[in-house]
Design an enzyme around this catalytic site. Structure first.
Site, mmCIF file in Angstrom:
data_model
loop_
_atom_site.group_PDB
_atom_site.id
_atom_site.type_symbol
_atom_site.label_atom_id
_atom_site.label_comp_id
_atom_site.label_asym_id
_atom_site.label_seq_id
_atom_site.Cartn_x
_atom_site.Cartn_y
_atom_site.Cartn_z
ATOM 1 N N HIS A 143 59.533 19.700 38.935
ATOM 2 C CA HIS A 143 58.717 19.353 39.238
ATOM 3 C C HIS A 143 57.961 18.011 38.771
ATOM 4 O O HIS A 143 57.221 17.551 39.708
ATOM 5 C CB HIS A 143 57.268 19.979 38.729
ATOM 6 C CG HIS A 143 57.683 21.735 39.025
ATOM 7 N ND1 HIS A 143 56.142 22.670 39.219
ATOM 8 C CD2 HIS A 143 58.505 22.245 38.652
ATOM 9 C CE1 HIS A 143 56.585 23.472 39.631
ATOM 10 N NE2 HIS A 143 57.791 23.800 39.091
ATOM 11 N N ASP A 197 55.212 10.054 39.693
ATOM 12 C CA ASP A 197 54.409 11.461 39.390
ATOM 13 C C ASP A 197 55.266 11.815 40.553
ATOM 14 O O ASP A 197 55.457 11.342 41.656
ATOM 15 C CB ASP A 197 52.998 11.319 39.830
ATOM 16 C CG ASP A 197 52.727 12.663 38.976
ATOM 17 O OD1 ASP A 197 53.256 13.421 38.516
ATOM 18 O OD2 ASP A 197 51.232 12.581 39.149
HETATM 19 O O1 F6P Z 1 54.919 18.039 35.999
HETATM 20 C C1 F6P Z 1 55.701 18.792 34.385
HETATM 21 C C2 F6P Z 1 55.085 19.383 33.259
HETATM 22 O O2 F6P Z 1 55.933 19.676 32.462
HETATM 23 C C3 F6P Z 1 54.646 20.480 34.124
HETATM 24 O O3 F6P Z 1 55.692 22.057 33.973
HETATM 25 C C4 F6P Z 1 53.317 21.377 33.010
HETATM 26 O O4 F6P Z 1 52.810 22.523 33.466
HETATM 27 C C5 F6P Z 1 53.228 19.990 32.814
HETATM 28 O O5 F6P Z 1 53.346 18.709 32.880
HETATM 29 C C6 F6P Z 1 52.429 20.026 31.310
HETATM 30 O O6 F6P Z 1 52.976 20.146 30.384
HETATM 31 P P1 F6P Z 1 53.844 20.284 29.240
HETATM 32 O O7 F6P Z 1 54.440 21.949 29.607
HETATM 33 O O8 F6P Z 1 54.647 19.583 28.339
HETATM 34 O O9 F6P Z 1 52.350 20.713 28.383
#
Ligand code: F6P
Length: 443
Positions: A157, A353
């Protein structure tokens, strides 16, 4: 679409435990994957988000969930440490210095092994196992060692860095080999796939099948929320509360240094300072969702943003009319959609991003066909949303110009650009993304 059973593995389960029960977790990944899992009756393997939460499998909202327990020390070493203080900054253009710690690496290996063990035990024979994101890069090879019958796909992602940056990782060969256990590795942009291919050639002397599969959003769900009477009324209330300004500028991000929030606020500040924008006529709303608060780079970023908010409002607010509304909060999807409908100029300017789903959400919810999207060239979404006002957010003068272009754009041009942006997102929503990836993996 594949008829093989699907198992998803991601760092987080799609729900988090709260005193009031299980709530959907924040973030684009969850919103992207839940509809797919619900439809296919699959299992999701992940962490509950709470340290030492040792619970068995359960079902939520039609989706089977297999929790993976993560200890308090592992939260620090695997999640905050290796995932978010080593990999995250390195994979985002080294915007911050990464830490390289053997203790963090050891925890990363141990948690990846735990995920792989769960998957090896619960995946039905011939299943398709779809592993998500940078937290779990060793899982494919670990799972492959135990299960030869399953197909393994992986989706990043976030960006995948150029080989020169990847080579800084002391454990670069182990990570490349971990991913090479896959049948297919998917990325947001073709440049990420090209970077990965170079890494495999350089470190392993062979390539792994990979490609670009830009993720999207659940268009039908967002359009339905946007069309609701509640949303329209809420959006009208927001505009009234903001003092009926001529222009509402809007930013919605996790409070992450990759999102370029402080650069954006500085651009707004300088436009107010020199009178290009008038705080009597325009107002800015910046939502910054709390995230990874245990990591020092995030604590520093928050301090910087909050100092800027104070400076901007101290100089440019009038009694009862702040020039900048700053919300360090997690908003419900319904509130976000109403806010999107209120924002005349949506400023999505990350320094780097993977995709940025906020950009796609904004255009999808603009059922009125109006609104301007200012979008960073450094977001994956810029490959597709070509009718946005594209900007290099590292360039302060360009940021200023892009914001002013958005504010001053004529209605006719706004509507023409928005129509084309909406068409692009509607043509490739999250269901299409999943189908494409799975068809390629199983085909
Ligand atoms: O976009 C990357 C990401 O790690 C996603 O996998 C996740 O939903 C979002 O950022 C939020 O991050 P975290 O899981 O560290 O709260």
């Amino acid at each position: 679409m594949t008829i093989r059973p699907i198992v998803v593995a991601a760092n987080r389960l799609p729900v988090t435990r709260t005193p009031a029960g299980w709530n959907p977790s924040p973030g684009g990944l969850v919103r992207a994957m839940l509809p797919l899992l619900r439809a296919s009756g699959g299992t999701w393997v992940g962490w509950t988000g709470i340290a030492d939460d040792d619970i068995g499998p359960f079902e939520h909202d039609g989706v089977k969930l297999q929790p993976v327990s993560v200890s308090a020390a592992e939260v620090q070493d695997y999640y905050e440490g290796f995932a978010n203080d080593t990999l995250w900054p390195l994979y985002h253009d080294a915007l911050r210095e990464s830490t390289y710690s053997v203790r963090h690496w050891d925890a990363y290996v141990a948690v990846n092994q735990r995920f792989a063990d769960h998957l090896a035990e619960l995946a039905p024979s011939d299943a398709v196992v779809w592993v998500h994101d940078y937290h779990l890069q060793l899982v494919p090879q670990m799972l492959r060692r135990r299960r030869d019958d399953v197909l393994i796909g992986f989706f990043f992602h976030i960006p995948f860095p150029p080989v020169e940056l990847f080579m800084r990782l002391p454990w670069r060969t182990e990570i490349a080999a971990g991913l090479a256990g896959c049948d297919l590795v998917g990325f947001q942009r073709s440049i990420n796939a090209a970077n990965f291919t170079s890494v495999c050639e350089e470190l392993l002397g062979r390539t792994t099948r990979c490609g670009a599969y830009p993720i999207s959003i659940d268009v039908a769900e967002l359009e339905a929320i946007a069309a609701g009477r509640d949303t329209r009324q809420r959006s009208n209330r927001y505009r009234t509360r903001l003092g009926e300004p001529e222009v509402v500028l809007l930013g919605v991000d996790r409070l992450d240094y990759t999102k370029g929030i402080s650069q954006r606020l500085r651009a707004y500040q300088s436009l107010l300072d020199d009178g290009t924008l008038d705080a009597e006529r325009c107002v800015m709303v910046q939502v910054a969702t709390p995230t990874r608060e245990g990591v020092e780079h995030y604590q520093n970023e928050r301090k910087e943003i909050e100092q800027l908010v104070g400076e901007i409002n101290g100089v440019h607010s009038r009694l009862g009319h702040p020039a900048l509304h700053y919300l360090y909060q997690s908003l419900a999807l319904e509130e976000l959609v109403a806010l999107y409908r209120t924002g005349d100029v949506m400023i999505v300017t990350p320094l780097r991003d993977g995709m940025n789903l906020v950009a796609k959400e904004y255009v999808t919810t603009r059922l009125d066909g109006d609104g301007v999207l200012v979008l960073s060239e450094f977001a994956g979404a810029a490959d597709e949303l070509l009718d946005a006002v594209l900007v290099n957010p590292h360039d302060p003068a360009a940021l200023r110009t892009a914001i002013v272009t958005g504010v001053e754009m004529h209605r006719h041009e706004r509507r023409a650009r928005m129509a084309s942006l909406r068409e692009v997102v509607r043509a490739s929503d999250v269901q299409g993304w999943a189908e494409r990836f799975l068809a390629e993996l199983t085909g």
